[in-house]
Design a protein around this motif. Structure first.
Motif, PDB file in Angstrom:
ATOM      1  N   LEU A  10       0.816  -1.213   0.000  1.00 51.09           N
ATOM      2  CA  LEU A  10       0.000   0.000   0.000  1.00 51.09           C
ATOM      3  C   LEU A  10       0.852   1.267   0.000  1.00 51.09           C
ATOM      4  N   LYS A  11       2.132   1.142   0.308  1.00 45.05           N
ATOM      5  CA  LYS A  11       3.053   2.286   0.221  1.00 45.05           C
ATOM      6  C   LYS A  11       3.256   2.733  -1.229  1.00 45.05           C
ATOM      7  N   PHE A  12       2.878   1.897  -2.181  1.00 35.90           N
ATOM      8  CA  PHE A  12       3.118   2.162  -3.599  1.00 35.90           C
ATOM      9  C   PHE A  12       1.879   2.679  -4.342  1.00 35.90           C
ATOM     10  N   ILE A  13       0.850   3.059  -3.621  1.00 35.17           N
ATOM     11  CA  ILE A  13      -0.408   3.483  -4.234  1.00 35.17           C
ATOM     12  C   ILE A  13      -0.214   4.605  -5.246  1.00 35.17           C
ATOM     13  N   ASP A  14       0.643   5.555  -4.963  1.00 37.59           N
ATOM     14  CA  ASP A  14       0.821   6.707  -5.855  1.00 37.59           C
ATOM     15  C   ASP A  14       1.910   6.519  -6.904  1.00 37.59           C
ATOM     16  N   VAL A  15       2.464   5.324  -7.002  1.00 34.51           N
ATOM     17  CA  VAL A  15       3.524   5.057  -7.970  1.00 34.51           C
ATOM     18  C   VAL A  15       2.894   4.737  -9.328  1.00 34.51           C
ATOM     19  N   ILE A  19       3.378  -1.804 -10.151  1.00 36.40           N
ATOM     20  CA  ILE A  19       3.268  -2.069  -8.715  1.00 36.40           C
ATOM     21  C   ILE A  19       2.255  -1.120  -8.068  1.00 36.40           C
ATOM     22  N   GLY A  20       2.166   0.086  -8.569  1.00 36.46           N
ATOM     23  CA  GLY A  20       1.180   1.040  -8.073  1.00 36.46           C
ATOM     24  C   GLY A  20      -0.234   0.624  -8.452  1.00 36.46           C
TER      25      GLY A  20
END
Length: 70
Positions: A10-15, A19-20
């Motif tokens: 969930l740390k990658f939501i804005d990527v 993976i985002g």
């Protein structure tokens, strides 16, 4: 206690990368398994994505990255 895959991704939501996209799909899926076993998560994604190779490859790469980051 180690961070779960779900919490980690969930740390990658804005990527703006696959993976985002996977992170956003997981965030929106209220049925995504709470289990932290690769096999359980993989099989769930197989069923949800209708065996989409792009989704499964992204998960596999993300899982490897997750393991290295712990």
């Amino acid at each position: 206690m180690p961070i779960t895959f779900r919490a980690w991704i969930l740390k990658f939501i804005d990527v703006d990368l696959p993976i985002g996209d996977l992170a956003n799909d997981i965030r929106q899926d209220k049925y995504f398994p709470k289990d932290n076993k690769r096999e359980v998560l993989y099989e769930y994604l197989v069923s949800k994505s209708q065996n989409d190779r792009n989704v499964l490859n992204t998960f596999t790469d993300a899982w490897d990255y997750y393991l290295k980051s712990r």
